[in-house]
Write a protein that holds these residues in place. Structure first.
Motif, PDB file in Angstrom:
ATOM      1  N   LYS A 230       0.851  -1.189   0.000  1.00 53.81           N
ATOM      2  CA  LYS A 230       0.000   0.000   0.000  1.00 53.81           C
ATOM      3  C   LYS A 230       0.883   1.234   0.000  1.00 53.81           C
ATOM      4  O   LYS A 230       2.080   1.153   0.252  1.00 53.81           O
ATOM      5  CB  LYS A 230      -0.901   0.009   1.238  1.00 53.81           C
ATOM      6  N   TYR A 231       0.265   2.381  -0.303  1.00 52.63           N
ATOM      7  CA  TYR A 231       0.978   3.645  -0.202  1.00 52.63           C
ATOM      8  C   TYR A 231       0.066   4.695   0.410  1.00 52.63           C
ATOM      9  O   TYR A 231      -1.158   4.582   0.374  1.00 52.63           O
ATOM     10  CB  TYR A 231       1.533   4.103  -1.555  1.00 52.63           C
ATOM     11  N   LEU A 232       0.693   5.705   0.993  1.00 58.38           N
ATOM     12  CA  LEU A 232      -0.004   6.777   1.684  1.00 58.38           C
ATOM     13  C   LEU A 232       0.127   8.056   0.886  1.00 58.38           C
ATOM     14  O   LEU A 232       1.221   8.414   0.446  1.00 58.38           O
ATOM     15  CB  LEU A 232       0.622   6.964   3.071  1.00 58.38           C
ATOM     16  N   THR A 233      -0.992   8.732   0.684  1.00 64.40           N
ATOM     17  CA  THR A 233      -1.002  10.058   0.084  1.00 64.40           C
ATOM     18  C   THR A 233      -1.386  11.043   1.176  1.00 64.40           C
ATOM     19  O   THR A 233      -2.405  10.869   1.834  1.00 64.40           O
ATOM     20  CB  THR A 233      -2.028  10.156  -1.067  1.00 64.40           C
ATOM     21  N   LEU A 234      -0.543  12.048   1.390  1.00 68.87           N
ATOM     22  CA  LEU A 234      -0.803  13.076   2.383  1.00 68.87           C
ATOM     23  C   LEU A 234      -1.091  14.394   1.700  1.00 68.87           C
ATOM     24  O   LEU A 234      -0.353  14.803   0.797  1.00 68.87           O
ATOM     25  CB  LEU A 234       0.424  13.286   3.284  1.00 68.87           C
ATOM     26  N   GLN A 235      -2.153  15.057   2.107  1.00 65.72           N
ATOM     27  CA  GLN A 235      -2.405  16.441   1.699  1.00 65.72           C
ATOM     28  C   GLN A 235      -1.848  17.282   2.832  1.00 65.72           C
ATOM     29  O   GLN A 235      -2.307  17.180   3.963  1.00 65.72           O
ATOM     30  CB  GLN A 235      -3.895  16.712   1.529  1.00 65.72           C
ATOM     31  N   ILE A 236      -0.807  18.048   2.534  1.00 68.10           N
ATOM     32  CA  ILE A 236      -0.164  18.840   3.574  1.00 68.10           C
ATOM     33  C   ILE A 236      -0.153  20.309   3.194  1.00 68.10           C
ATOM     34  O   ILE A 236      -0.412  20.666   2.039  1.00 68.10           O
ATOM     35  CB  ILE A 236       1.280  18.364   3.852  1.00 68.10           C
ATOM     36  N   GLU A 237       0.166  21.110   4.182  1.00 69.82           N
ATOM     37  CA  GLU A 237       0.400  22.528   3.941  1.00 69.82           C
ATOM     38  C   GLU A 237       1.746  22.851   4.558  1.00 69.82           C
ATOM     39  O   GLU A 237       2.009  22.536   5.720  1.00 69.82           O
ATOM     40  CB  GLU A 237      -0.703  23.369   4.573  1.00 69.82           C
ATOM     41  N   VAL A 238       2.613  23.433   3.752  1.00 71.28           N
ATOM     42  CA  VAL A 238       3.935  23.832   4.215  1.00 71.28           C
ATOM     43  C   VAL A 238       4.188  25.236   3.687  1.00 71.28           C
ATOM     44  O   VAL A 238       3.963  25.509   2.500  1.00 71.28           O
ATOM     45  CB  VAL A 238       5.024  22.827   3.779  1.00 71.28           C
ATOM     46  N   ASN A 239       4.584  26.134   4.573  1.00 67.51           N
ATOM     47  CA  ASN A 239       4.794  27.539   4.209  1.00 67.51           C
ATOM     48  C   ASN A 239       3.577  28.134   3.504  1.00 67.51           C
ATOM     49  O   ASN A 239       3.691  28.826   2.500  1.00 67.51           O
ATOM     50  CB  ASN A 239       6.039  27.696   3.328  1.00 67.51           C
ATOM     51  N   GLU A 240       2.394  27.814   4.021  1.00 68.78           N
ATOM     52  CA  GLU A 240       1.119  28.315   3.508  1.00 68.78           C
ATOM     53  C   GLU A 240       0.794  27.861   2.089  1.00 68.78           C
ATOM     54  O   GLU A 240      -0.042  28.447   1.406  1.00 68.78           O
ATOM     55  CB  GLU A 240       1.047  29.841   3.619  1.00 68.78           C
ATOM     56  N   ASN A 241       1.467  26.799   1.609  1.00 67.94           N
ATOM     57  CA  ASN A 241       1.207  26.230   0.286  1.00 67.94           C
ATOM     58  C   ASN A 241       0.756  24.788   0.444  1.00 67.94           C
ATOM     59  O   ASN A 241       1.373  24.019   1.185  1.00 67.94           O
ATOM     60  CB  ASN A 241       2.475  26.258  -0.581  1.00 67.94           C
ATOM     61  N   LYS A 242      -0.309  24.424  -0.281  1.00 63.56           N
ATOM     62  CA  LYS A 242      -0.769  23.041  -0.256  1.00 63.56           C
ATOM     63  C   LYS A 242       0.122  22.204  -1.152  1.00 63.56           C
ATOM     64  O   LYS A 242       0.454  22.600  -2.270  1.00 63.56           O
ATOM     65  CB  LYS A 242      -2.225  22.942  -0.694  1.00 63.56           C
ATOM     66  N   ARG A 243       0.492  21.037  -0.630  1.00 60.89           N
ATOM     67  CA  ARG A 243       1.363  20.110  -1.342  1.00 60.89           C
ATOM     68  C   ARG A 243       0.846  18.686  -1.147  1.00 60.89           C
ATOM     69  O   ARG A 243       0.055  18.419  -0.248  1.00 60.89           O
ATOM     70  CB  ARG A 243       2.804  20.189  -0.818  1.00 60.89           C
ATOM     71  N   VAL A 244       1.336  17.766  -1.969  1.00 61.73           N
ATOM     72  CA  VAL A 244       0.971  16.360  -1.891  1.00 61.73           C
ATOM     73  C   VAL A 244       2.251  15.546  -1.714  1.00 61.73           C
ATOM     74  O   VAL A 244       3.244  15.782  -2.404  1.00 61.73           O
ATOM     75  CB  VAL A 244       0.233  15.906  -3.170  1.00 61.73           C
ATOM     76  N   VAL A 245       2.210  14.610  -0.757  1.00 58.29           N
ATOM     77  CA  VAL A 245       3.355  13.737  -0.488  1.00 58.29           C
ATOM     78  C   VAL A 245       2.881  12.293  -0.585  1.00 58.29           C
ATOM     79  O   VAL A 245       1.832  11.939  -0.055  1.00 58.29           O
ATOM     80  CB  VAL A 245       3.943  14.007   0.921  1.00 58.29           C
ATOM     81  N   PHE A 246       3.660  11.461  -1.270  1.00 55.31           N
ATOM     82  CA  PHE A 246       3.384  10.028  -1.382  1.00 55.31           C
ATOM     83  C   PHE A 246       4.488   9.273  -0.658  1.00 55.31           C
ATOM     84  O   PHE A 246       5.664   9.634  -0.759  1.00 55.31           O
ATOM     85  CB  PHE A 246       3.384   9.574  -2.854  1.00 55.31           C
ATOM     86  N   THR A 247       4.126   8.219   0.069  1.00 53.03           N
ATOM     87  CA  THR A 247       5.123   7.399   0.742  1.00 53.03           C
ATOM     88  C   THR A 247       4.587   5.986   0.940  1.00 53.03           C
ATOM     89  O   THR A 247       3.379   5.790   1.056  1.00 53.03           O
ATOM     90  CB  THR A 247       5.549   8.000   2.102  1.00 53.03           C
ATOM     91  N   GLY A 248       5.492   5.057   0.998  1.00 51.43           N
ATOM     92  CA  GLY A 248       5.137   3.671   1.290  1.00 51.43           C
ATOM     93  C   GLY A 248       5.429   3.313   2.736  1.00 51.43           C
ATOM     94  O   GLY A 248       5.378   2.140   3.105  1.00 51.43           O
ATOM     95  N   SER A 249       5.704   4.309   3.567  1.00 55.51           N
ATOM     96  CA  SER A 249       6.064   4.072   4.967  1.00 55.51           C
ATOM     97  C   SER A 249       4.923   3.407   5.736  1.00 55.51           C
ATOM     98  O   SER A 249       3.872   4.001   5.952  1.00 55.51           O
ATOM     99  CB  SER A 249       6.436   5.392   5.648  1.00 55.51           C
ATOM    100  N   LYS A 250       5.161   2.169   6.172  1.00 55.32           N
ATOM    101  CA  LYS A 250       4.152   1.442   6.938  1.00 55.32           C
ATOM    102  C   LYS A 250       3.919   2.106   8.283  1.00 55.32           C
ATOM    103  O   LYS A 250       2.799   2.134   8.784  1.00 55.32           O
ATOM    104  CB  LYS A 250       4.585  -0.009   7.130  1.00 55.32           C
ATOM    105  N   THR A 251       4.973   2.663   8.873  1.00 57.95           N
ATOM    106  CA  THR A 251       4.832   3.324  10.172  1.00 57.95           C
ATOM    107  C   THR A 251       3.934   4.542  10.059  1.00 57.95           C
ATOM    108  O   THR A 251       3.028   4.732  10.883  1.00 57.95           O
ATOM    109  CB  THR A 251       6.213   3.733  10.728  1.00 57.95           C
ATOM    110  N   LEU A 252       4.155   5.383   9.035  1.00 54.50           N
ATOM    111  CA  LEU A 252       3.306   6.560   8.871  1.00 54.50           C
ATOM    112  C   LEU A 252       1.860   6.156   8.609  1.00 54.50           C
ATOM    113  O   LEU A 252       0.930   6.781   9.128  1.00 54.50           O
ATOM    114  CB  LEU A 252       3.823   7.461   7.748  1.00 54.50           C
TER     115      LEU A 252
END
Length: 98
Positions: free
Chosen positions: A48-70
């Motif tokens: 599986k993989y995780l998609t995160l909708q984040i905000e960094v420095n007031e900008n929306k960004r998308v991060v993908f990771t396969g981290s089982k811990t996250l």
């Protein structure tokens, strides 16, 4: 000929917006996690993989990771716990929210 607007198709609610960022680019930086989605990987069968909708420095960004811990950690956050602030840190080779 039809116009696309004639179809009354709307974007999915879980649509993530913003430029893609590598998870390494947000390590040790405070971010706001706005939402997430865990899906079956199309690149590695049985994972599986995780998609995160984040905000960094007031900008929306998308991060993908396969981290089982996250994936495990974020799955435990109650739905009314979003958005939340965190920092992703690397503990040995494992990624963790702090």
């Amino acid at each position: 000929m039809f116009n696309f607007s004639d179809f009354k198709i709307k974007p999915k609610e879980n649509t993530f917006i913003g430029k893609k960022m590598d998870v390494d680019d947000v390590l040790n930086i405070e971010i706001a996690v706005l939402g997430f989605e865990i899906k079956d990987s199309t690149k590695k069968a049985g994972t599986k993989y995780l998609t995160l909708q984040i905000e960094v420095n007031e900008n929306k960004r998308v991060v993908f990771t396969g981290s089982k811990t996250l994936m495990d950690l974020i799955s435990q956050v109650p739905k009314d716990g979003f958005p939340f602030k965190t920092t992703i840190k690397k503990n040995d080779k494992r990624l963790e929210f702090t």
